[in-house]
Design a protein around this motif. Sequence first.
Motif, PDB file in Angstrom:
ATOM      1  N   THR A   1     -86.251 116.461  -4.944  1.00 13.05           N
ATOM      2  CA  THR A   1     -86.148 115.515  -3.607  1.00 13.05           C
ATOM      3  C   THR A   1     -87.202 114.373  -3.161  1.00 13.05           C
ATOM      4  O   THR A   1     -86.391 113.371  -2.886  1.00 13.05           O
ATOM      5  N   THR A   2     -88.047 114.674  -3.786  1.00 16.98           N
ATOM      6  CA  THR A   2     -89.225 113.674  -2.665  1.00 16.98           C
ATOM      7  C   THR A   2     -88.601 112.409  -4.084  1.00 16.98           C
ATOM      8  O   THR A   2     -89.045 111.245  -3.187  1.00 16.98           O
ATOM      9  N   LEU A   3     -88.588 112.976  -5.021  1.00 18.91           N
ATOM     10  CA  LEU A   3     -88.813 111.419  -6.353  1.00 18.91           C
ATOM     11  C   LEU A   3     -87.090 110.757  -5.391  1.00 18.91           C
ATOM     12  O   LEU A   3     -86.954 109.385  -5.888  1.00 18.91           O
ATOM     13  N   ALA A   4     -86.311 111.159  -5.114  1.00 14.41           N
ATOM     14  CA  ALA A   4     -85.095 110.573  -5.200  1.00 14.41           C
ATOM     15  C   ALA A   4     -85.539 110.278  -3.984  1.00 14.41           C
ATOM     16  O   ALA A   4     -84.259 109.023  -4.013  1.00 14.41           O
ATOM     17  N   ILE A   5     -85.872 110.286  -2.539  1.00 19.78           N
ATOM     18  CA  ILE A   5     -86.456 109.834  -1.459  1.00 19.78           C
ATOM     19  C   ILE A   5     -86.725 108.247  -1.699  1.00 19.78           C
ATOM     20  O   ILE A   5     -86.546 107.464  -0.940  1.00 19.78           O
ATOM     21  N   VAL A   6     -87.814 108.530  -2.434  1.00 16.01           N
ATOM     22  CA  VAL A   6     -88.715 107.596  -3.194  1.00 16.01           C
ATOM     23  C   VAL A   6     -87.706 106.101  -3.661  1.00 16.01           C
ATOM     24  O   VAL A   6     -87.777 105.192  -3.274  1.00 16.01           O
ATOM     25  N   ILE A   7     -86.888 107.009  -4.013  1.00 15.35           N
ATOM     26  CA  ILE A   7     -86.186 106.372  -5.520  1.00 15.35           C
ATOM     27  C   ILE A   7     -85.338 105.221  -4.234  1.00 15.35           C
ATOM     28  O   ILE A   7     -85.123 104.192  -4.351  1.00 15.35           O
ATOM     29  N   ILE A   8     -84.755 105.623  -3.044  1.00 12.36           N
ATOM     30  CA  ILE A   8     -83.882 105.359  -2.140  1.00 12.36           C
ATOM     31  C   ILE A   8     -84.221 104.420  -1.355  1.00 12.36           C
ATOM     32  O   ILE A   8     -83.703 103.325  -1.365  1.00 12.36           O
ATOM     33  N   ARG A   9     -85.291 104.735  -1.352  1.00  9.85           N
ATOM     34  CA  ARG A   9     -85.919 103.922   0.146  1.00  9.85           C
ATOM     35  C   ARG A   9     -86.410 102.435  -1.020  1.00  9.85           C
ATOM     36  O   ARG A   9     -86.293 101.501  -0.608  1.00  9.85           O
ATOM     37  N   THR A  10     -86.739 102.736  -1.573  1.00  9.79           N
ATOM     38  CA  THR A  10     -87.484 101.463  -3.104  1.00  9.79           C
ATOM     39  C   THR A  10     -86.243 100.437  -3.218  1.00  9.79           C
ATOM     40  O   THR A  10     -85.747  99.164  -2.674  1.00  9.79           O
ATOM     41  N   ALA A  11     -85.237 101.527  -3.213  1.00  7.43           N
ATOM     42  CA  ALA A  11     -83.659 100.289  -3.683  1.00  7.43           C
ATOM     43  C   ALA A  11     -83.050  99.682  -2.290  1.00  7.43           C
ATOM     44  O   ALA A  11     -82.806  98.631  -2.550  1.00  7.43           O
ATOM     45  N   LEU A  12     -82.414 100.351  -1.286  1.00 11.86           N
ATOM     46  CA  LEU A  12     -82.857  99.985   0.351  1.00 11.86           C
ATOM     47  C   LEU A  12     -83.883  98.665   0.329  1.00 11.86           C
ATOM     48  O   LEU A  12     -83.346  97.681   1.548  1.00 11.86           O
ATOM     49  N   ALA A  13     -85.573  98.959   0.437  1.00 13.06           N
ATOM     50  CA  ALA A  13     -86.598  97.744   0.672  1.00 13.06           C
ATOM     51  C   ALA A  13     -86.198  96.624  -0.056  1.00 13.06           C
ATOM     52  O   ALA A  13     -87.362  95.636  -0.241  1.00 13.06           O
ATOM     53  N   LEU A  14     -85.658  96.673  -1.401  1.00 13.05           N
ATOM     54  CA  LEU A  14     -85.241  95.348  -2.655  1.00 13.05           C
ATOM     55  C   LEU A  14     -84.339  94.524  -1.043  1.00 13.05           C
ATOM     56  O   LEU A  14     -83.464  94.333  -0.672  1.00 13.05           O
ATOM     57  N   VAL A  15     -85.239  93.367  -1.720  1.00 15.20           N
ATOM     58  CA  VAL A  15     -84.783  91.809  -0.405  1.00 15.20           C
ATOM     59  C   VAL A  15     -83.406  91.289  -1.776  1.00 15.20           C
ATOM     60  O   VAL A  15     -84.363  90.844  -3.279  1.00 15.20           O
ATOM     61  N   LYS A  16     -82.790  90.664  -0.775  1.00 14.97           N
ATOM     62  CA  LYS A  16     -81.649  89.620  -1.713  1.00 14.97           C
ATOM     63  C   LYS A  16     -81.763  88.358  -1.325  1.00 14.97           C
ATOM     64  O   LYS A  16     -82.148  87.258  -2.492  1.00 14.97           O
ATOM     65  N   THR A  17     -82.404  88.331  -0.069  1.00 13.27           N
ATOM     66  CA  THR A  17     -82.573  86.794   0.637  1.00 13.27           C
ATOM     67  C   THR A  17     -83.241  86.561   1.466  1.00 13.27           C
ATOM     68  O   THR A  17     -83.732  87.549   2.411  1.00 13.27           O
ATOM     69  N   GLU A  18     -83.618  86.125   2.310  1.00 14.87           N
ATOM     70  CA  GLU A  18     -84.683  85.204   2.799  1.00 14.87           C
ATOM     71  C   GLU A  18     -84.424  84.027   3.284  1.00 14.87           C
ATOM     72  O   GLU A  18     -83.944  82.986   2.667  1.00 14.87           O
TER      73      GLU A  18
END
Length: 227
Positions: A94-111
């Motif tokens: 569960t901890t690893l899955a949360i870390v992976i999901i948070r990392t994916a959500l934090a990825l920047v597409k455009t500034e």
Amino acid sequence: MEPELTRKRFYSLGAKYAGSTEEDLEVCIKNYGGDVVRIELVNRLHGAQCQRQLRRLLLLLSLSTVYFISVWRLGDNLVSIWQPRFLYPILIVTTLAIVIIRTALALVKTEKLFYSWDMALQTETVRSFGRESVFCVQRGHIHDIVLNEVIENLDVKYMLILRTRGSMFKKRPIIPLFHSQSPSFECLQHIYRILHRHWLNSDKDGSEHAYNKDAPVSVASQSSSNL
């Protein structure tokens, strides 16, 4: 009237340190004429980065499924999630899955940055799944913009900083621009020159603070020359 569009590619610091042979960032400049400009810093590898996180999540779920099925079949008839062989792996997965999901959500597409001398400066950050964050600074609250060098983890980095004034100064004296993707100095310098070319650091009446377009000056370049 269609805006004048120019594109140029640069490396991020991560790509530089990794020895990448392909630029991972692209600067798109839309010039609407006069003192209006829109700048976009696009992460060209955003799709690949999301796919990498998705593969990690699927691999984690696959391995955990195989483990739990094996334990269930090899164990006795009394199965409870409170048993250590189930409880600890569940917490870890569960901890690893949360870390992976948070990392994916934090990825920047455009500034994105939109600047108009008569109106304001607006920044917008677009992350995965279209999540956006917008911040706006009125023209009267803009003091100037500098390209400064900072020391982080014993490493010298460069930041494009907007300095505010008036009531905004009490809330946020400095506002970093285009920092989420860690662009290289060359990329920040290119954006810096574009902004100053549109009179970000000058007045229309040609005051003593007017900017010389042919000789852009930054805090970073001054520091480098002193060294």
